[in-house]
Design a protein around this motif. Sequence first.
Motif, short mmCIF file in Angstrom:
data_model
loop_
_atom_site.label_atom_id
_atom_site.label_comp_id
_atom_site.label_asym_id
_atom_site.label_seq_id
_atom_site.Cartn_x
_atom_site.Cartn_y
_atom_site.Cartn_z
N THR A 55 -12.24 7.12 4.41
CA THR A 55 -12.26 8.57 4.62
C THR A 55 -12.95 8.97 5.92
OG1 THR A 55 -14.24 8.63 3.23
CG2 THR A 55 -12.13 9.17 2.17
N THR A 56 -13.73 8.09 6.50
CA THR A 56 -14.45 8.42 7.74
C THR A 56 -13.81 7.78 8.98
OG1 THR A 56 -15.97 6.56 7.50
CG2 THR A 56 -16.61 8.64 6.48
N GLN A 57 -12.70 7.08 8.78
CA GLN A 57 -12.09 6.36 9.90
C GLN A 57 -11.11 7.26 10.66
OE1 GLN A 57 -13.46 3.35 10.59
NE2 GLN A 57 -14.70 3.99 8.82
N LYS A 58 -10.87 6.90 11.91
CA LYS A 58 -9.96 7.67 12.76
C LYS A 58 -8.51 7.42 12.33
CE LYS A 58 -12.88 7.63 16.90
NZ LYS A 58 -12.98 7.22 18.32
N THR A 59 -7.66 8.38 12.70
CA THR A 59 -6.23 8.21 12.43
C THR A 59 -5.65 7.09 13.27
OG1 THR A 59 -4.08 9.35 12.28
CG2 THR A 59 -5.47 9.91 14.15
N HIS A 60 -4.55 6.55 12.81
CA HIS A 60 -3.82 5.47 13.50
C HIS A 60 -4.73 4.25 13.76
CE1 HIS A 60 -1.20 8.92 14.08
NE2 HIS A 60 -0.22 8.08 14.39
N THR A 61 -5.43 3.85 12.71
CA THR A 61 -6.27 2.65 12.81
C THR A 61 -5.93 1.69 11.68
OG1 THR A 61 -8.03 3.78 11.55
CG2 THR A 61 -8.20 3.80 13.96
N LEU A 62 -6.24 0.40 11.91
CA LEU A 62 -5.98 -0.67 10.94
C LEU A 62 -7.29 -1.23 10.41
CD1 LEU A 62 -3.13 -2.77 12.60
CD2 LEU A 62 -2.97 -1.59 10.42
N HIS A 63 -7.29 -1.56 9.11
CA HIS A 63 -8.54 -2.05 8.50
C HIS A 63 -8.23 -3.21 7.55
CE1 HIS A 63 -10.46 1.53 10.13
NE2 HIS A 63 -9.36 2.16 9.75
N LEU A 64 -9.01 -4.30 7.71
CA LEU A 64 -8.84 -5.48 6.88
C LEU A 64 -9.81 -5.44 5.70
CD1 LEU A 64 -7.60 -8.34 6.48
CD2 LEU A 64 -9.48 -9.22 7.92
N GLY A 65 -9.31 -5.80 4.54
CA GLY A 65 -10.17 -5.80 3.35
C GLY A 65 -9.41 -6.26 2.13
N HIS A 66 -9.89 -5.85 0.96
CA HIS A 66 -9.29 -6.29 -0.30
C HIS A 66 -8.98 -5.08 -1.18
CE1 HIS A 66 -11.55 -9.81 1.14
NE2 HIS A 66 -10.57 -10.51 0.58
N ILE A 67 -7.90 -5.18 -1.94
CA ILE A 67 -7.60 -4.19 -2.98
C ILE A 67 -8.30 -4.65 -4.26
CG2 ILE A 67 -5.80 -3.12 -4.40
CD1 ILE A 67 -5.78 -2.12 -1.55
N MET A 68 -9.15 -3.76 -4.78
CA MET A 68 -9.98 -4.12 -5.94
C MET A 68 -9.60 -3.26 -7.14
SD MET A 68 -11.92 -6.40 -4.52
CE MET A 68 -13.11 -6.63 -5.85
N ASP A 69 -9.40 -3.91 -8.28
CA ASP A 69 -9.22 -3.21 -9.55
C ASP A 69 -10.52 -3.42 -10.32
OD1 ASP A 69 -8.48 -2.06 -11.89
OD2 ASP A 69 -6.77 -3.36 -12.30
N ASP A 70 -11.47 -2.46 -10.14
CA ASP A 70 -12.85 -2.62 -10.58
C ASP A 70 -13.44 -3.86 -9.89
OD1 ASP A 70 -12.73 -0.33 -12.14
OD2 ASP A 70 -11.94 -1.43 -13.86
N GLN B 219 2.67 -6.78 -5.68
CA GLN B 219 3.22 -5.44 -5.40
C GLN B 219 3.06 -4.53 -6.62
OE1 GLN B 219 7.32 -5.74 -4.09
NE2 GLN B 219 6.87 -7.62 -2.94
N GLN B 220 3.49 -5.03 -7.77
CA GLN B 220 3.44 -4.22 -8.98
C GLN B 220 2.01 -3.92 -9.43
OE1 GLN B 220 5.95 -2.61 -10.45
NE2 GLN B 220 7.11 -3.39 -8.68
N GLN B 221 1.13 -4.89 -9.27
CA GLN B 221 -0.27 -4.68 -9.66
C GLN B 221 -0.91 -3.58 -8.81
OE1 GLN B 221 -2.28 -6.25 -12.24
NE2 GLN B 221 -0.15 -6.54 -12.87
N ILE B 222 -0.64 -3.58 -7.51
CA ILE B 222 -1.23 -2.57 -6.61
C ILE B 222 -0.63 -1.19 -6.90
CG2 ILE B 222 -1.45 -1.80 -4.21
CD1 ILE B 222 -1.58 -4.76 -3.39
#
Length: 462
Positions: free
Chosen positions: A46-61, A96-99
């Motif tokens: 929410t604090t990042q600039k537009t048109h930027t890329l960020h590496l990380g993980h999708i977390m379900d809890d 795909q389906q999990q996300i």
Amino acid sequence: MIPQDCIVALATPSGAGAIAVIRISGHEAITIGNTVFKSIKNKELTTQKTHTLHLGHIMDDSKTLDEVLVSIFKGPNSYTGENTIEISCHGSTYIQQQIIQLLLRKGCRMADPGEFTLRAFLNGKIDLSQAEAVADLISSDNEASHQIAMQQMRGGFSNEIAKLREELLNFASLIELELDFAEEDVEFADRTQFHDLLNRIEFVLKRLIDSFAVGNVIKNGIPVAIVGEPNVGKSTLLNALLNEERAIVSEIAGTTRDTIEDELVIGGIGFRFIDTAGIRQTEDLVESIGIRKTFEKIEQAQVVVFLFDSSEFKVSGLKLKVELEKIKNQFPLKPLVIIGNKADKLEDSEIENLKSEIPEILLISAKEKLGVEDLKNQLLSFVNTGALRNNETIVTNTRHYDSLLKALDEIQKVKFGLETNLSSDLMALDIKEALYQFGMITGQVTNDELLGNIFANFCIGK
């Protein structure tokens, strides 16, 4: 009313692949994305600039679903004009389906077909003709259809229509002003300039309408029927054109009992070749049905290729000419290519005789693939590609074509009224109808039914 809820869909084709892209759009898209994304550098999306890329993980809890790249596009500087994020994950269908299911639980809903592009239209990012061009671009399967879709998506067609509409609207305002001062009998609209404008609009509309004949076949492919008597090499020619064994070839007359279709791109233009059953008198019920279908395919084709065995011309030349005249008389407006096959068996004197008897003949050997390129060049010559080379606007959409015809009819009514001194109030009605038809093309005039019909044909995720 422009929807504010968040929509989600798979933007890449369904099925397993190296990567998949999941798209979210809506006022809370970045906030929802932030609740499921954990950056490797502990960034808040929410604090990042537009048109930027960020590496990380999708977390379900506490459960990690995948390592991903998240792209941020803040409205109005996004495709939809809304806050948008795209999650590039690994292409496992399970991932795909999990996300997607996780995002649905977080407050998104599944997007309808074409809803991302619909929101782009509703938010003023593109007009309606550009939105339709997006679908054409996705479905383009040759250079010409791709070029037309790109030109329209960039606004070439809509800019031309918008300019005409604006000029007509200016004169319409002056005509309406005259009605307010009807008792003073004054003219605010210069009739000479108005007549010149109507002539110019009429010229442009006719050019756009005429372009549909080319644009429609380029978009959908040009159907070419290959016809002739049995065992003259129709299937061999189809195989030679496609450079593969698509049709069964044998010495037995009547082997092809049904039509066989396949597509080939020549010079950036799509052609749809139809190998038909041989035309002859037969008692065979199945073969006779195929022959009847042959004439149906000739009716549907844009071009007819009539093939005969040139080595048999001495014996069957008279019968051949009768068949040619029959096709010419039955289909006088269709381009007809007359091909003498098996020319590799001819003597020089026989070739000269054939050319004198049938001046427009094209001699080939489908089996040896001699003269096939000449046939391709001749087929390409039937398509007016000059407009493509000159980057002119070409109409491919039936809805646009219909509105252009109606607009031209109204402009001609206005022009007639101007030349016959029709009262301004009656002319104003025809001008309004012409403006309405222009607006229907670009989406300045729409209704829910129209938008539903257009975007229902889109793929989900676009």
